[in-house]
Design a protein around this motif. Structure first.
Motif, mmCIF file in Angstrom:
data_model
loop_
_atom_site.group_PDB
_atom_site.id
_atom_site.type_symbol
_atom_site.label_atom_id
_atom_site.label_comp_id
_atom_site.label_asym_id
_atom_site.label_seq_id
_atom_site.Cartn_x
_atom_site.Cartn_y
_atom_site.Cartn_z
ATOM 1 N N GLY A 253 1.338 -1.179 -0.239
ATOM 2 C CA GLY A 253 0.638 0.003 -0.023
ATOM 3 C C GLY A 253 0.862 1.384 0.502
ATOM 4 O O GLY A 253 0.172 2.311 -0.118
ATOM 5 N N TYR A 254 2.075 1.406 -0.458
ATOM 6 C CA TYR A 254 2.924 1.765 0.441
ATOM 7 C C TYR A 254 3.976 2.239 -1.184
ATOM 8 O O TYR A 254 4.637 0.943 -1.138
ATOM 9 C CB TYR A 254 4.083 2.497 1.542
ATOM 10 N N ASN A 255 3.709 3.237 -1.735
ATOM 11 C CA ASN A 255 5.086 3.191 -2.920
ATOM 12 C C ASN A 255 6.351 3.236 -2.726
ATOM 13 O O ASN A 255 7.050 4.094 -1.511
ATOM 14 C CB ASN A 255 5.033 4.849 -3.377
ATOM 15 N N ASP A 256 6.904 2.900 -3.421
ATOM 16 C CA ASP A 256 8.927 2.491 -2.881
ATOM 17 C C ASP A 256 9.784 3.025 -3.804
ATOM 18 O O ASP A 256 9.644 3.523 -4.962
ATOM 19 C CB ASP A 256 9.058 0.969 -2.769
ATOM 20 N N ILE A 257 11.416 3.242 -3.605
ATOM 21 C CA ILE A 257 11.839 4.007 -4.284
ATOM 22 C C ILE A 257 13.425 3.530 -4.060
ATOM 23 O O ILE A 257 13.606 2.592 -3.377
ATOM 24 C CB ILE A 257 12.326 5.504 -3.099
ATOM 25 N N ALA A 258 13.542 3.717 -5.350
ATOM 26 C CA ALA A 258 15.399 2.808 -5.814
ATOM 27 C C ALA A 258 16.451 4.431 -5.730
ATOM 28 O O ALA A 258 15.881 5.362 -6.118
ATOM 29 C CB ALA A 258 15.479 2.347 -7.119
ATOM 30 N N VAL A 259 17.192 4.559 -4.945
ATOM 31 C CA VAL A 259 18.269 5.514 -4.826
ATOM 32 C C VAL A 259 19.694 4.935 -5.690
ATOM 33 O O VAL A 259 20.337 3.651 -5.253
ATOM 34 C CB VAL A 259 18.676 6.140 -3.880
ATOM 35 N N GLY A 260 20.003 5.187 -6.693
ATOM 36 C CA GLY A 260 21.673 4.893 -7.424
ATOM 37 C C GLY A 260 22.425 5.886 -6.903
ATOM 38 O O GLY A 260 22.397 6.834 -6.116
ATOM 39 N N ALA A 261 23.659 4.870 -6.225
ATOM 40 C CA ALA A 261 24.731 5.154 -6.087
ATOM 41 C C ALA A 261 26.186 4.427 -7.087
ATOM 42 O O ALA A 261 26.613 3.351 -7.005
ATOM 43 C CB ALA A 261 25.264 4.801 -4.439
ATOM 44 N N PRO A 262 26.308 5.526 -7.790
ATOM 45 C CA PRO A 262 26.793 4.900 -9.170
ATOM 46 C C PRO A 262 28.486 4.229 -9.328
ATOM 47 O O PRO A 262 28.969 3.781 -10.394
ATOM 48 C CB PRO A 262 27.387 5.889 -10.372
ATOM 49 N N PHE A 263 29.180 4.786 -7.821
ATOM 50 C CA PHE A 263 30.521 4.653 -7.444
ATOM 51 C C PHE A 263 30.504 4.180 -6.543
ATOM 52 O O PHE A 263 31.977 4.054 -5.846
ATOM 53 C CB PHE A 263 31.497 6.084 -7.728
ATOM 54 N N ASN A 283 11.375 3.214 5.222
ATOM 55 C CA ASN A 283 12.237 2.707 5.793
ATOM 56 C C ASN A 283 14.025 3.025 5.883
ATOM 57 O O ASN A 283 14.061 2.885 3.872
ATOM 58 C CB ASN A 283 11.436 1.336 5.540
ATOM 59 N N PRO A 284 14.424 3.648 6.545
ATOM 60 C CA PRO A 284 15.272 3.822 6.822
ATOM 61 C C PRO A 284 16.669 2.589 5.934
ATOM 62 O O PRO A 284 17.805 3.153 5.822
ATOM 63 C CB PRO A 284 15.967 4.852 7.570
ATOM 64 N N ILE A 285 15.457 1.807 6.441
ATOM 65 C CA ILE A 285 17.126 0.214 6.282
ATOM 66 C C ILE A 285 16.322 -0.005 4.859
ATOM 67 O O ILE A 285 15.197 -0.215 4.390
ATOM 68 C CB ILE A 285 16.726 -0.748 7.104
ATOM 69 N N PRO A 286 17.449 -0.077 3.064
ATOM 70 C CA PRO A 286 17.239 -0.409 2.173
ATOM 71 C C PRO A 286 16.583 -1.774 2.653
ATOM 72 O O PRO A 286 16.951 -2.969 2.905
ATOM 73 C CB PRO A 286 18.087 -0.600 1.207
ATOM 74 N N SER A 287 15.468 -2.004 1.780
ATOM 75 C CA SER A 287 14.819 -3.834 1.589
ATOM 76 C C SER A 287 16.034 -4.071 0.637
ATOM 77 O O SER A 287 15.754 -5.864 0.801
ATOM 78 C CB SER A 287 13.486 -3.871 1.164
ATOM 79 N N GLN A 288 16.716 -4.218 -0.612
ATOM 80 C CA GLN A 288 17.180 -4.981 -1.183
ATOM 81 C C GLN A 288 18.492 -3.772 -1.725
ATOM 82 O O GLN A 288 18.104 -2.362 -1.994
ATOM 83 C CB GLN A 288 16.844 -5.025 -2.612
ATOM 84 N N ILE A 289 19.491 -4.213 -2.048
ATOM 85 C CA ILE A 289 20.871 -3.656 -2.369
ATOM 86 C C ILE A 289 21.027 -4.224 -3.849
ATOM 87 O O ILE A 289 21.355 -5.396 -3.652
ATOM 88 C CB ILE A 289 22.019 -3.728 -1.656
ATOM 89 N N LEU A 290 21.293 -3.941 -4.853
ATOM 90 C CA LEU A 290 21.027 -4.439 -6.084
ATOM 91 C C LEU A 290 22.659 -3.759 -6.419
ATOM 92 O O LEU A 290 23.584 -2.888 -7.002
ATOM 93 C CB LEU A 290 20.417 -4.121 -7.447
ATOM 94 N N SER A 291 23.519 -4.458 -6.488
ATOM 95 C CA SER A 291 25.277 -4.543 -7.383
ATOM 96 C C SER A 291 25.597 -4.607 -8.813
ATOM 97 O O SER A 291 24.811 -4.764 -9.508
ATOM 98 C CB SER A 291 26.497 -5.229 -6.368
ATOM 99 N N GLY A 292 26.455 -3.637 -9.458
ATOM 100 C CA GLY A 292 27.033 -3.862 -10.638
ATOM 101 C C GLY A 292 27.945 -5.215 -10.900
ATOM 102 O O GLY A 292 28.408 -5.566 -9.975
ATOM 103 N N MET A 293 27.420 -5.705 -12.386
ATOM 104 C CA MET A 293 28.191 -6.937 -12.250
ATOM 105 C C MET A 293 29.104 -7.134 -12.307
ATOM 106 O O MET A 293 29.996 -8.461 -12.602
ATOM 107 C CB MET A 293 27.529 -8.144 -13.005
ATOM 108 N N TRP A 294 29.888 -5.789 -13.598
ATOM 109 C CA TRP A 294 30.899 -5.628 -14.185
ATOM 110 C C TRP A 294 31.957 -4.583 -13.352
ATOM 111 O O TRP A 294 30.925 -3.646 -13.755
ATOM 112 C CB TRP A 294 31.119 -5.569 -15.221
#
Length: 322
Positions: A253-263, A283-294
């Motif tokens: 019921g609440y919208n979520d946000i993505a934040v980029g940290a490219p370096f 929520n100040p704790i990220p539910s998921q962190i996606l990392s660059g693969m290369w």
């Protein structure tokens, strides 16, 4: 639409110099044709005019499909905002008429010299903040306010400035990016601002550049709660370089946000952090962190440098992120 903000041109001077006015292209007829839009390509060149405009450095669309373009280099880098109808761009396009002016186009004008080097239009987006059901423009001005940076709500009808939010730290590049989302699902648009050069000053002698984002929850027309802030954890990671509204990923019921940290991350490959919306913000704790693969062999790979979300790419009834 695709833009080339460093597109150069010059026909009026008998010199080899060219000005980075910027240009954009609208694809039509299933990408079989295009229409060009270069609003700063005119008879007012050079830095004191629109010669260094860099139109298309930022852009977004109103809900009716009309276009908002940022040109942070106009008028000695005061910057400007330009709006136009996509229909007019397509209908009035002529390859021969390179200096055309659209009838319904609007542009912010030159300001006093104290606004030089402010970079109005470095980032742009839209949202509704006055209670009149007409969207306003949100524009980042990261070198304004004596380099503290600020973000302005701008009236779409006459491009007058309504309200400002000012950064808290000099040279943090507050307003580098802006985004709008109804994070707490109260029916009112909220504003998110990135300051990717923000320095954490735990010890004054050795500040750490970690980046920071700000969430301004709208409580009523032009009234906002004090900003909630989230900080990065990777030094020089540029947390807040990009922000995207994702929709309700976890269907709570609440919208979520993505934040980029490219370096950020291993070998500076970059990260994208997902923050879930809650009743009082994020929520100040990220539910998921996606990392660059290369990793890149020379410059950082830049994973998460730009973001766009709230699109169900695989048609599984969950909004996705790209």
């Amino acid at each position: 639409m695709a833009c080339a903000p460093l597109y150069h041109w010059r026909t009026l001077k008998p010199t080899p110099e060219k000005d980075p006015v910027g240009t954009c292209y609208v694809a039509i007829q299933n990408f079989s044709a295009y229409a060009e839009y270069s609003p700063c390509r005119n008879n007012n060149p050079d830095p004191e005019g629109q010669g260094f405009c860099q139109a298309g450095f930022s852009l977004d669309f109103y809900k009716n499909g009309d276009l908002i373009v940022g040109g942070p280099g106009s008028f000695y880098w005061q910057g400007q905002i330009i709006t136009s109808s996509i229909a007019d761009i397509i209908t009035d396009y002529s390859f021969k008429n390179i200096l055309r002016k659209l009838s319904r186009e609007k542009q912010t004008g030159v300001a006093p010299s104290i606004y030089d080097d402010n970079y109005l239009g470095y980032s742009v987006t839209v949202g509704e903040f006055t209670g009149d059901f007409q969207q306003e423009i949100i524009a980042g001005i990261p070198r304004g306010a004596q380099n503290f940076g600020y973000v302005s709500i701008i009236n779409s009808t006459d491009l007058t400035f309504i309200q400002n939010f000012t950064g808290e730290q000099m040279a943090s590049y507050f307003g580098y990016t802006v985004a709008v989302s109804d994070v707490n699902n109260d029916g009112l648009d909220d504003i998110l601002v990135g300051a990717p050069l923000f320095m954490e000053r735990e010890f004054e002698s050795s500040p750490k550049e970690v980046g920071q984002i700000y969430l301004y929850l709208q409580e009523s027309a032009l009234y906002f709660k004090e900003a909630q802030t989230l900080s990065g954890t990777d030094v020089f990671g540029r947390f807040g370089n990009s922000i995207a509204h994702l929709g309700d990923l976890n269907q709570d019921g609440y919208n979520d946000i993505a934040v980029g940290a490219p370096f950020a991350g291993k070998d500076r490959r970059g990260k994208v952090l997902i923050y879930n919306g809650v009743k009082n913000g994020l929520n100040p704790i990220p539910s998921q962190i996606l990392s660059g693969m290369w990793a890149s062999e020379s410059l950082p790979a830049g994973f998460g440098f730009t973001l766009r979300g709230d699109s169900d790419i695989d048609k599984n009834d969950y909004p996705g992120d790209a």
